[in-house]
Design an enzyme around this catalytic site. Sequence first.
Site, PDB file in Angstrom:
ATOM      1  N   TYR A 111       0.782  -1.029  -0.119  1.00  0.00           N
ATOM      2  CA  TYR A 111       0.015   0.055  -0.043  1.00  0.00           C
ATOM      3  C   TYR A 111       0.912   1.237  -0.043  1.00  0.00           C
ATOM      4  CZ  TYR A 111      -3.617   3.468   1.521  1.00  0.00           C
ATOM      5  OH  TYR A 111      -4.482   4.365   1.400  1.00  0.00           O
ATOM      6  N   ILE A 168      -9.204   9.039   7.570  1.00  0.00           N
ATOM      7  CA  ILE A 168     -10.545   9.542   7.442  1.00  0.00           C
ATOM      8  C   ILE A 168     -11.732   8.295   7.549  1.00  0.00           C
ATOM      9  CG2 ILE A 168     -11.991  10.585   5.435  1.00  0.00           C
ATOM     10  CD1 ILE A 168      -9.322  12.167   5.901  1.00  0.00           C
TER      11      ILE A 168
END
Length: 119
Positions: free
Chosen positions: A24, A57
């Site tokens: 990632y 988030i």
Amino acid sequence: KAGGGSIINISSIAGLVGGRTTAYAASKGAVRLFTKATAIQYAGEGIRANSVHPGVIETPMTANMLSNAEQRESSIARHPMGRVGRPEEVAYGVLYLASDESSFVTGSELVIDGGLTAQ
């Protein structure tokens, strides 16, 4: 042909500072450098390219982690602003980069992370 434009790539703070998920972080770091190369390549054509680097988030991607009270509190404690972000806060950053108000901004990284990477 249209006479300019704005490319906005979504990366992550993991593309700036790394993280525990190697693939990632590597992919998000690649987005960061791809954006900079694109900005240089197309600046002469009036095309801007910038990347956005969100932190934690409240999204479906973080739902599992943030639903665990202990993990949520740990995440909040790491943020100088004392909370995690909301999707609309990232959207407003994208809106700025897409607008004429950012007409002299290209090859930049907009970090939207509540101060997490400022530490």
